[in-house]
Design an enzyme around this catalytic site. Structure first.
Site, PDB file in Angstrom:
ATOM      1  CD  GLU A  31      -2.719   1.244   2.492  1.00 45.67           C
ATOM      2  OE1 GLU A  31      -2.663   0.345   3.339  1.00 45.67           O
ATOM      3  OE2 GLU A  31      -3.416   2.267   2.594  1.00 45.67           O
ATOM      4  NE  ARG A 258       4.294  -7.758  10.094  1.00 41.96           N
ATOM      5  CZ  ARG A 258       3.649  -6.997   9.209  1.00 41.96           C
ATOM      6  NH1 ARG A 258       2.645  -7.483   8.538  1.00 41.96           N
ATOM      7  NH2 ARG A 258       4.023  -5.749   9.004  1.00 41.96           N
ATOM      8  CE  LYS A 268       3.309   0.142   4.674  1.00 44.26           C
ATOM      9  NZ  LYS A 268       2.581  -0.040   3.430  1.00 44.26           N
TER      10      LYS A 268
END
Ligand code: ATP
Ligand code: MG
Length: 749
Positions: A31, A258, A268
């Site tokens: 994103e 992850r 982020k």
């Protein structure tokens, strides 16, 4: 490709062999709402790596369905990062927003099949109606709308006739599904917002769960690889594609763990906070785990790709030790870069028996590096050495220059100290020395024994450079935020001295400054008039030593092992727990996953929950601190109980103690087994939230630092963190950070 195949490559090979797929097409779907970090590098390496291993293709796709947070500057940063790592997305970057018309049509398809309806409950009601893991949800009364009504409302939603939140489009699946995500998930919501690409055309935006699978399908993706937190979304992914009855082949979703690294924040959102608060100089601050940050600092793309390769791909979440990344960059640069002489903290040495000057021919590379190149190092009567390479009263084992002990100048002669010159305060400002003409490196016939060689530069020929020394941004192994920032993460040296060839010949951009570490010519601030070098990494792991030396330092528990993932699906009981934890308790899926998969942890968690109803707080401490202890011992060997952990969390919840103190307290409980309340009382650890008690401390700090106050008022807002940090330090971490923050901000206004 690594020798042992990971679980994803195993799946891909089987699918090729069975004929399920003829071509492997993956995608990397960030994103564009922030700069990519090293976790994204892992995903990039997996997706592009697999595509290239099997002669397929990987699409770079911007998953831009959330108009309020996205921006083209992030699109550019993502492209830069992928390119820098050495991967190729072909001739086109894909955007989910390009599929908005198609996705809208698919939504209408579902409505026509009576598989989707417009709901008009409030957000809160929707949550309530969803039920819990033990209780079915109930369907909204609006689900009874006719297909025609739904089509009409949906179109009017698109046209912008309704306010944000007034209606949503939902899939009609199953309000009593065991997987809570399947209880009529949202497909579209109303958002009156400008989209950075689609402009103002849309008043509705598709949700991730609807847009992602369809984008994958539209692009002909074969394997849609994502991180574990999407495990439960897989059912929706499949439902959408199957229900629409799309032509085959269609994509399938697979999940991996992850990347987490200790001493690092990796989201982020948290990185954006650091950037916005001015704690760092921007997204490319060399202390950040962003790829732009590593790049600016001097990391090579090869070192990052190697790192991603080494950590492997697994199905279970774990923490990787940051020293493993540091190892990778050291290992890479060791084979590549020239070795040069630089003095960071110069001390003048006058060689009294030397006249004139000469140039010493020296290789840039040691013997074991298969590269060639030489330079001339100017030598003269006045040189500079590193201040701490001379000691008047050396401790045992000090091998450098002393009053009794000669030392070799690297590539040059052996010198002996004759006299120490001091200023009025007793600081050493100069050394008078002699050299031995027969001792020149490479043709030494002096017979003098020395124990080490030190770096030096000629006073007349050396160039002044700025050196930026970076250390870890966080001093905590599992940092939470600003209060864990390492106050010494940046040290700027304005007057370091370097041998001239580095500046005039520019044999490389990266160097080893001998005995100091690896350095990089800053790609932005470097000019010929004012050269600037960033420290990439030291020559050895200095933190490992520090940790051993400090008694109370946290034990580094990170797994260094190379894990090759094996697929371990959750069993039924674990799934039930997982759903309860994510659904009813609102835990994030990583935490829920860790708990559900480990019986010791989940029973400990449940036991603590029966004492205190604080599911999130308890889950955090159990999956971090308690789990760390359980890696080394059995439950029966723990010195603390679930009840005591509940007591601890209760004190955090009611703000009796700060998060910071909670960690100390836990360490104490591990050691002594004492009751947390008792420790807090005995040691006076109660959090200070009363502004009247904190104010005088802040006043004092402000009074003591007029320079920083002036700088702050002149616009250097980064210093806010400095003042907050000082106040927290002054109270031994007991001040309530929220209160400190607002008081400092007020006083500096
Ligand atoms: P963040 O939480 O940092 O914002 P994200 O998951 O929201 O990360 P996206 O931009 O949506 O970030 O992610 C793009 C891809 O990168 C996704 O497939 C995601 O799973 C993957 N990714 C993100 N963070 C990590 C990580 N720490 N380790 C491995 N892959 C990651
Ligand atoms: Mg995200």
């Amino acid at each position: 490709m690594s020798e042992s195949k990971d679980f994803l490559r195993t799946i891909v090979e089987e699918d090729l062999k069975s004929g399920k797929n003829r071509e492997i097409i993956t995608r990397f779907p960030p994103e564009p709402n922030g700069f990519p970090h090293i976790g994204h590098a892992k995903s990039i390496c997996i997706n592009f790596g697999i595509a290239s291993d099997y002669q397929g293709h990987c699409n770079l796709r911007m998953d831009d369905t959330n108009p309020t947070k996205e921006d083209t500057k992030y699109v550019e940063a993502l492209k830069d990062a992928v390119q820098w790592l050495g991967f190729d997305w072909g001739n086109k970057v894909y955007f989910t927003s390009d599929y908005f018309p198609k996705i809208y049509d698919y939504a209408k398809e579902l409505i026509k099949m009576d598989k989707a309806y417009v709901d008009s409950l409030t957000e809160e009601e929707i949550r309530e109606y969803r039920g819990t893991v033990t209780e079915s949800g109930k369907r909204s009364k609006y689900a009874k709308r006719t297909i025609q009504e739904n089509l009409d409302l949906f179109e009017r939603m698109k046209k912008g006739e309704f306010k944000d939140g007034e209606h949503v489009l939902r899939a009609r699946i199953d309000m009593s599904a065991a997987n809570m995500k399947m209880r009529d998930p949202l497909l579209y919501r109303i958002r009156h917002a400008h989209h950075f690409r689609a402009g103002d055309e849309w008043s509705i935006y598709p949700m991730y769960d609807f847009a992602h699978c369809l984008s994958d399908y539209i692009e002909g993706i074969s394997h849609s690889i994502c991180t574990l937190e999407f495990e439960n979304n897989r059912d929706i992914y499949n439902w959408v594609l199957d229900t629409l009855g799309l032509e085959l082949p269609r994509p399938y979703q697979y999940e991996f763990a992850r990347l987490n690294i200790n001493y690092t924040v990796m989201s982020k959102r948290k990185l954006l906070e650091l950037v916005n608060s001015g704690q760092v100089s921007g997204w490319d601050d060399p202390r950040l785990p962003t790829l732009a940050g590593y790049r600016r600092r001097g990391y090579t793309p090869e070192s990052i790709v190697n790192f991603c390769d080494q950590i492997g791909i697994a199905k279970a979440n774990s923490m990787v030790d940051v020293s493993q990344l540091e190892f990778c960059i050291r290992d890479d640069l060791n084979k590549k870069v020239p070795r040069v002489l630089c003095v960071l903290d110069p001390l003048k040495v006058t060689i009294e028996n030397y006249e004139g000057s000469e140039e010493i021919d020296a290789s840039y590379y040691p013997h074991d590096v298969p590269k060639e190149g030489n330079r001339a190092i100017p030598f003269s009567r006045e040189i500079y050495i590193e201040s701490d390479d001379f000691m008047e009263n050396p401790p045992k084992g000090y091998y450098r220059l002393t009053l009794e002990q000669p030392v070799r100048l690297r590539h040059g002669y052996i010198i002996t100290c004759k006299e120490v010159i001091k200023d009025a305060d007793g600081n050493i400002i100069e050394i008078k020395a002699t050299y031995n003409p027969e001792s020149k490196s490479g043709s030494d016939s002096s017979g003098i024994k020395v124990k080490s060689a030190i770096q030096w530069v000629s006073a007349a020929a050396a160039k002044t450079i700025e050196v930026r020394l970076y250390d870890r941004l966080f001093k905590d192994e599992a940092p939470e935020g600003i209060e864990d920032i390492n106050p010494d993460s940046l040290q700027v040296i304005k007057n370091a001295l370097i041998e001239p060839a580095v500046i005039t010949e520019k044999p490389d951009e990266r160097f080893q400054f001998e005995r100091q570490g690896y350095f990089y010519a800053d790609p932005i601030d470097y000019t010929d008039e004012k050269p600037v070098f960033n420290k990439i990494v030291g020559l050895k792991d200095s933190w490992a030593k520090k940790t051993k030396a400090t008694e109370n330092a946290p034990k580094v528990q990170a797994k260094k092992v190379h894990i090759d993932g094996e697929v371990t699906a959750m069993n039924e009981a674990q799934k039930v727990l997982f759903d309860k934890y994510t659904g009813e308790f609102g835990l994030n899926s990583e935490v829920a996953n860790t708990l559900a998969r480990d019986e010791d942890l989940s029973s400990f968690y449940e036991a603590s929950l029966s004492v205190l109803n604080s599911p999130v707080g308890l889950a955090n401490i159990v999956t971090n601190e308690v789990a760390r202890e359980l890696k080394q011992m059995q439950v029966s060997e723990l010195k603390f109980t679930a009840k005591q952990i509940a007591e601890l969390v209760k004190m955090v919840d009611d703000e009796t103690i700060s998060n910071k103190i909670a960690k100390q307290l836990f360490e104490e409980m591990v050691k002594t087994g004492e009751n947390p309340t008792q420790i807090v009382e005995e040691k006076g650890l109660v959090q200070i939230s009363d502004p009247a008690k904190i104010e005088p401390i802040i006043d004092e700090i402000i009074a003591k630092n007029p320079d920083n106050v002036a700088k702050f008022k002149a616009g250097n807002t980064k210093l806010l963190g400095f003042f907050v940090g000082q106040a927290l330090k002054a109270t031994g971490g007991k001040a309530n950070p929220k209160v400190v923050n607002s008081l400092v901000a007020d006083k500096l206004k």
